[in-house]
Design an enzyme around this catalytic site. Sequence first.
Site, PDB file in Angstrom:
ATOM      1  CE1 TYR A 142     -61.177  26.811 -15.064  1.00 48.84           C
ATOM      2  CE2 TYR A 142     -62.938  25.300 -15.637  1.00 48.84           C
ATOM      3  CZ  TYR A 142     -61.752  25.563 -14.978  1.00 48.84           C
ATOM      4  OH  TYR A 142     -61.160  24.590 -14.226  1.00 48.84           O
ATOM      5  CE  LYS A 187     -48.001  34.764  -9.710  1.00 48.68           C
ATOM      6  NZ  LYS A 187     -47.025  34.175  -8.752  1.00 48.68           N
ATOM      7  CG  ASP A 219     -47.028  32.022  -6.034  1.00 45.11           C
ATOM      8  OD1 ASP A 219     -47.804  32.780  -5.422  1.00 45.11           O
ATOM      9  OD2 ASP A 219     -45.943  32.425  -6.517  1.00 45.11           O
ATOM     10  CG  ASP A 243     -60.097  23.189 -11.625  1.00 48.24           C
ATOM     11  OD1 ASP A 243     -60.843  22.302 -11.183  1.00 48.24           O
ATOM     12  OD2 ASP A 243     -59.259  22.998 -12.530  1.00 48.24           O
ATOM     13  CG  ASP A 247     -58.470  18.598  -8.070  1.00 47.71           C
ATOM     14  OD1 ASP A 247     -59.657  18.930  -7.947  1.00 47.71           O
ATOM     15  OD2 ASP A 247     -58.062  17.830  -8.958  1.00 47.71           O
TER      16      ASP A 247
HETATM   17  C1  IPM Z   1     -64.149  20.585 -11.474  1.00 48.50           C
HETATM   18  C2  IPM Z   1     -63.661  19.949 -12.742  1.00 48.50           C
HETATM   19  C3  IPM Z   1     -64.175  20.773 -13.913  1.00 48.50           C
HETATM   20  C4  IPM Z   1     -63.624  22.167 -13.782  1.00 48.50           C
HETATM   21  C5  IPM Z   1     -63.875  20.188 -15.293  1.00 48.50           C
HETATM   22  C6  IPM Z   1     -64.398  18.773 -15.427  1.00 48.50           C
HETATM   23  C7  IPM Z   1     -64.379  21.067 -16.405  1.00 48.50           C
HETATM   24  O1  IPM Z   1     -62.278  19.843 -12.742  1.00 48.50           O
HETATM   25  O2  IPM Z   1     -65.376  20.681 -11.281  1.00 48.50           O
HETATM   26  O3  IPM Z   1     -63.321  20.978 -10.655  1.00 48.50           O
HETATM   27  O4  IPM Z   1     -62.473  22.416 -14.190  1.00 48.50           O
HETATM   28  O5  IPM Z   1     -64.335  23.039 -13.277  1.00 48.50           O
HETATM   29 MG    MG Z   2     -61.385  20.387 -10.896  1.00 50.65          MG
END
Ligand code: IPM
Ligand code: MG
Length: 357
Positions: A142, A187, A219, A243, A247
């Site tokens: 990032y 990884k 993975d 990240d 999710d």
């Molecule tokens: C998160 C989001 C952010 C990230 C984006 C919006 C930059 O996906 O907080 O997980 O990738 O960190």
């Molecule tokens: Mg995210």
Amino acid sequence: MNKKIAVIRGDGIGPEIMNEAIKVLNKVGELFGHTFSYTDVDMGGCAIDKYGEPLPDGELKKCLESDSVLLGAVGGDKWNNVAGDKRPEKGLLKLRAGMGVYSNNRPAKIWPQLIDASPLKPSIVEKGIDFIIVRELIGGIYFGEHKTEGSTATDIMCYTKDEIERIGRIGFETARKRGKKLCSVEKSNVLDTSRMWKSVMHELSKEYPDVELTDMLVDNCAMQIVKNPAQFDVIVTENMFGDILSDEASMITGSIGMIPSSSLGDSSLGLYEPIHGSAPDIAGKDIANPIGMILSAAMMLKYSFDMNTEADAIEKAVFDVLEDGYRCADIFPQSSTTCKKVGCIKMGQLIAEKLKK
Ligand code: IPM
Ligand code: MG
């Protein structure tokens, strides 16, 4: 106590979920005798429209001068064609880096009332889902160099031992306070940064003999999260892996709309935000779920203000409202005859009303 909170409503559903979090915080203030004052900060698409950049220095300064920062969500299709370094997300990255919040804590926990909302089979969910992803937040790909030259695009992933060690410690400390199991995810079969990551974790583990350290390739971890989530207590991983995995982990708990997060550095100044995005498609329709935002405010009370009882009271109020059968659209079971579907405002109001000292 008096606390100054910087409030970033942001874009999409950000402003509406933030209103509900503030409603709940004000009720906490009334019940427990605290005064919360709020300073509005512009960040994201709304700041691009107003100032031409996603987080002007003056707005960041307001955050640094507060006791803590609450964030709704930023971004949206409207700003998709803005140049990479001016995108709404860039404001969020500048904020995280500017605040020095290197440790992002994302719990994946299933609420007993929402077992049906999980896309996993009941036989898997019944074994329990209760783990935390500790994500490194201000390093890695990032924050490496990004460039596009002709037909070649480059993003650099870089980590120093010190950056790995400080997040590793948070991982071990978090595990120590919970089930004493830490899974380091990388990884290392491909990446140098991951090989260094793994060796630093093993070096650190000598200082935490009470915590069981395991290694897992990212993975495989993605697969294990859906196959057998009960095996996890604390996962520690680098920025981009965290990240993606967070999710995935949120989804198995029923809805990404339920998950809060905290981001902390070396001081008590923290950044608290739900892990979902700005969901522009449902913005302004009063259907967003404010619970991830409200639970983020609870995390703020706990981790930045040491208000554990108050934070527990919010979690209990959320529990009770779910127990009463109230659900926002994202967690409303299609076949239910007993649950009551409510909007964002009503959900916030119900939680505020349930709060007890
Ligand atoms: C998160 C989001 C952010 C990230 C984006 C919006 C930059 O996906 O907080 O997980 O990738 O960190
Ligand atoms: Mg995210």
